[in-house]
Design a protein around this motif. Structure first.
Motif, PDB file in Angstrom:
ATOM      1  N   PRO A 210     -46.654  22.808 -13.943  1.00  0.00           N
ATOM      2  CA  PRO A 210     -46.880  21.954 -15.108  1.00  0.00           C
ATOM      3  C   PRO A 210     -45.660  21.100 -15.456  1.00  0.00           C
ATOM      4  N   GLN A 211     -45.927  19.988 -16.097  1.00  0.00           N
ATOM      5  CA  GLN A 211     -44.901  19.158 -16.715  1.00  0.00           C
ATOM      6  C   GLN A 211     -45.457  18.638 -18.031  1.00  0.00           C
ATOM      7  N   ILE A 212     -44.570  18.401 -18.995  1.00  0.00           N
ATOM      8  CA  ILE A 212     -44.980  17.873 -20.293  1.00  0.00           C
ATOM      9  C   ILE A 212     -44.262  16.555 -20.534  1.00  0.00           C
ATOM     10  N   SER A 213     -45.044  15.523 -20.898  1.00  0.00           N
ATOM     11  CA  SER A 213     -44.455  14.210 -21.179  1.00  0.00           C
ATOM     12  C   SER A 213     -45.395  13.416 -22.072  1.00  0.00           C
ATOM     13  N   LYS A 214     -44.841  12.859 -23.135  1.00  0.00           N
ATOM     14  CA  LYS A 214     -45.572  11.939 -24.012  1.00  0.00           C
ATOM     15  C   LYS A 214     -46.884  12.532 -24.507  1.00  0.00           C
ATOM     16  N   GLY A 215     -46.824  13.791 -24.926  1.00  0.00           N
ATOM     17  CA  GLY A 215     -47.998  14.417 -25.512  1.00  0.00           C
ATOM     18  C   GLY A 215     -49.046  14.873 -24.528  1.00  0.00           C
ATOM     19  N   LYS A 216     -48.714  14.862 -23.239  1.00  0.00           N
ATOM     20  CA  LYS A 216     -49.677  15.284 -22.236  1.00  0.00           C
ATOM     21  C   LYS A 216     -49.065  16.332 -21.311  1.00  0.00           C
ATOM     22  N   ILE A 217     -49.932  17.175 -20.787  1.00  0.00           N
ATOM     23  CA  ILE A 217     -49.526  18.157 -19.779  1.00  0.00           C
ATOM     24  C   ILE A 217     -50.156  17.752 -18.458  1.00  0.00           C
ATOM     25  N   SER A 218     -49.346  17.639 -17.427  1.00  0.00           N
ATOM     26  CA  SER A 218     -49.856  17.388 -16.085  1.00  0.00           C
ATOM     27  C   SER A 218     -49.644  18.637 -15.244  1.00  0.00           C
ATOM     28  N   ILE A 219     -50.627  18.960 -14.436  1.00  0.00           N
ATOM     29  CA  ILE A 219     -50.557  20.110 -13.540  1.00  0.00           C
ATOM     30  C   ILE A 219     -50.641  19.593 -12.114  1.00  0.00           C
ATOM     31  N   THR A 220     -49.658  19.960 -11.294  1.00  0.00           N
ATOM     32  CA  THR A 220     -49.644  19.557  -9.888  1.00  0.00           C
ATOM     33  C   THR A 220     -49.893  20.774  -9.009  1.00  0.00           C
ATOM     34  N   PHE A 221     -50.860  20.651  -8.106  1.00  0.00           N
ATOM     35  CA  PHE A 221     -51.144  21.700  -7.123  1.00  0.00           C
ATOM     36  C   PHE A 221     -51.272  21.033  -5.769  1.00  0.00           C
ATOM     37  N   GLN A 222     -50.373  21.392  -4.860  1.00  0.00           N
ATOM     38  CA  GLN A 222     -50.297  20.750  -3.547  1.00  0.00           C
ATOM     39  C   GLN A 222     -50.158  19.236  -3.768  1.00  0.00           C
ATOM     40  N   ASP A 223     -51.091  18.438  -3.287  1.00  0.00           N
ATOM     41  CA  ASP A 223     -50.959  16.994  -3.479  1.00  0.00           C
ATOM     42  C   ASP A 223     -51.908  16.465  -4.556  1.00  0.00           C
ATOM     43  N   GLN A 224     -52.419  17.377  -5.368  1.00  0.00           N
ATOM     44  CA  GLN A 224     -53.363  16.995  -6.416  1.00  0.00           C
ATOM     45  C   GLN A 224     -52.718  17.136  -7.791  1.00  0.00           C
ATOM     46  N   LYS A 225     -53.104  16.243  -8.714  1.00  0.00           N
ATOM     47  CA  LYS A 225     -52.562  16.300 -10.073  1.00  0.00           C
ATOM     48  C   LYS A 225     -53.684  16.104 -11.077  1.00  0.00           C
ATOM     49  N   HIS A 226     -53.586  16.855 -12.174  1.00  0.00           N
ATOM     50  CA  HIS A 226     -54.557  16.716 -13.267  1.00  0.00           C
ATOM     51  C   HIS A 226     -53.783  16.671 -14.577  1.00  0.00           C
ATOM     52  N   GLU A 227     -54.325  15.928 -15.533  1.00  0.00           N
ATOM     53  CA  GLU A 227     -53.620  15.723 -16.796  1.00  0.00           C
ATOM     54  C   GLU A 227     -54.577  15.891 -17.971  1.00  0.00           C
ATOM     55  N   PHE A 228     -54.047  16.463 -19.048  1.00  0.00           N
ATOM     56  CA  PHE A 228     -54.822  16.555 -20.288  1.00  0.00           C
ATOM     57  C   PHE A 228     -53.871  16.466 -21.472  1.00  0.00           C
ATOM     58  N   SER A 229     -54.406  16.130 -22.611  1.00  0.00           N
ATOM     59  CA  SER A 229     -53.593  15.981 -23.815  1.00  0.00           C
ATOM     60  C   SER A 229     -53.273  17.341 -24.413  1.00  0.00           C
ATOM     61  N   ILE A 230     -52.068  17.484 -24.933  1.00  0.00           N
ATOM     62  CA  ILE A 230     -51.666  18.728 -25.591  1.00  0.00           C
ATOM     63  C   ILE A 230     -52.612  19.066 -26.739  1.00  0.00           C
ATOM     64  N   ASP A 231     -53.094  18.055 -27.444  1.00  0.00           N
ATOM     65  CA  ASP A 231     -53.876  18.294 -28.661  1.00  0.00           C
ATOM     66  C   ASP A 231     -55.370  18.417 -28.421  1.00  0.00           C
ATOM     67  N   GLU A 232     -55.858  18.081 -27.231  1.00  0.00           N
ATOM     68  CA  GLU A 232     -57.317  18.039 -27.079  1.00  0.00           C
ATOM     69  C   GLU A 232     -57.911  19.421 -26.861  1.00  0.00           C
ATOM     70  N   HIS A 233     -59.123  19.582 -27.384  1.00  0.00           N
ATOM     71  CA  HIS A 233     -59.879  20.813 -27.173  1.00  0.00           C
ATOM     72  C   HIS A 233     -61.293  20.614 -27.681  1.00  0.00           C
ATOM     73  N   LEU A 234     -62.202  21.422 -27.179  1.00  0.00           N
ATOM     74  CA  LEU A 234     -63.566  21.446 -27.684  1.00  0.00           C
ATOM     75  C   LEU A 234     -63.605  22.260 -28.971  1.00  0.00           C
ATOM     76  N   GLU A 235     -64.720  22.177 -29.679  1.00  0.00           N
ATOM     77  CA  GLU A 235     -64.762  22.773 -31.017  1.00  0.00           C
ATOM     78  C   GLU A 235     -65.229  24.222 -31.036  1.00  0.00           C
ATOM     79  N   ASN A 236     -66.090  24.593 -30.109  1.00  0.00           N
ATOM     80  CA  ASN A 236     -66.692  25.928 -30.185  1.00  0.00           C
ATOM     81  C   ASN A 236     -65.678  27.010 -29.819  1.00  0.00           C
TER      82      ASN A 236
END
Length: 264
Positions: free
Chosen positions: A62-88
């Motif tokens: 993981p890395q954190i920058s500008k309110g987002k977390i990025s996750i790197t696995f091998q040559d793939q990367k995914h990003e999501f906002s620190i604040d985002e979430h579903l409600e249930n």
């Protein structure tokens, strides 16, 4: 004031059991450092997922920058906002503790499911009090994150040096996933700390940390070794547990930095 004990390293682990992030400073909060183990992967039955069963998790960075977390696995990367979430809300267990969490989003859960090879969800703990952990030693209850038991793990440099003197293949402190590494004068003296402060923050020692098979997972490649538990058990075993590092809690909120002195 101590002139021996100084903060050498600070780490956070945003997603439980994934790789950590080295920090120059961190905001200490009641549940742990800001963004430390606020997220966790759970399976289709909402059971927590850790490196104990899935060693490959150490290869997600993981890395954190500008309110987002990025996750790197091998040559793939995914990003999501620190604040985002579903409600249930969902109820999950971290060992014996019931915890209320929420899923981050469906796309993130799908990304982890595809790369781990089974259905899972990334969930987040939002509020203080959504998980409580009782200390059997102190008979006190703490508001904690999704860490195994306590908000912070402290390790002294001499504890690592003493262990490495006994090991054929040297290891780094990353095997033990500490939050705070301090310079120390003798091995395992951190076990006996009581109250102390670092920077703006007052801490209290709860108890030495009993270690599991996860410390035998080499985080560089995700392979299981026999060490360091084999060697540690020869001199750090008591009550059928092997101890390394100590669990601490913060008594207030504030910033600590690499280079800060530990004041007793």
């Amino acid at each position: 004031m101590s002139t021996i004990h100084v903060v050498e390293e600070i780490y956070i682990y945003p997603v439980k059991s994934l790789a950590g992030i080295s920090c120059r400073q961190a905001l200490a909060e009641e549940m742990g450092f800001e963004n430390d183990r606020r997220w966790m992967l759970v399976d289709a039955e909402n059971q927590m997922i850790t490196q104990r069963e899935h060693r490959i998790m150490s290869q997600f960075y993981p890395q954190i920058s500008k309110g987002k977390i990025s996750i790197t696995f091998q040559d793939q990367k995914h990003e999501f906002s620190i604040d985002e979430h579903l409600e249930n809300p969902l109820e999950v267990n971290v060992w014996e503790d019931k915890s209320e969490v929420v899923e981050v989003n469906k796309a993130t859960s799908k990304w982890f499911s595809e790369h781990l090879g089974f259905e899972c969800k990334l969930v987040k703990i939002i509020k203080i009090g959504n998980r409580k952990h009782e200390s059997s030693k102190l008979k006190e209850t703490y508001n904690v994150s999704l860490a195994d038991g306590y908000p912070y793990l402290l390790v002294g440099t001499e504890s690592m040096d003493f262990l490495n003197e006994k090991l054929k293949d040297k290891i780094t402190v990353l095997r033990f996933r500490p939050n705070i590494v301090i310079s120390s004068k003798k091995a395992h003296e951190e076990d006996d700390f009581d109250h102390f402060s670092i920077g703006e923050v007052q801490f209290k020692n709860v108890k030495p940390c009993g270690r599991c098979i996860m410390v035998n997972n080499d985080p560089q490649n995700g392979t299981l070794k026999k060490e360091p538990l084999k060697t540690l058990s020869t001199y750090r075993k008591a009550d059928n547990l092997v101890f390394f590092g100590t669990n601490i809690v913060s008594l207030n909120t504030g910033i600590i930095r690499v280079g800060d002195e530990v004041v007793f």
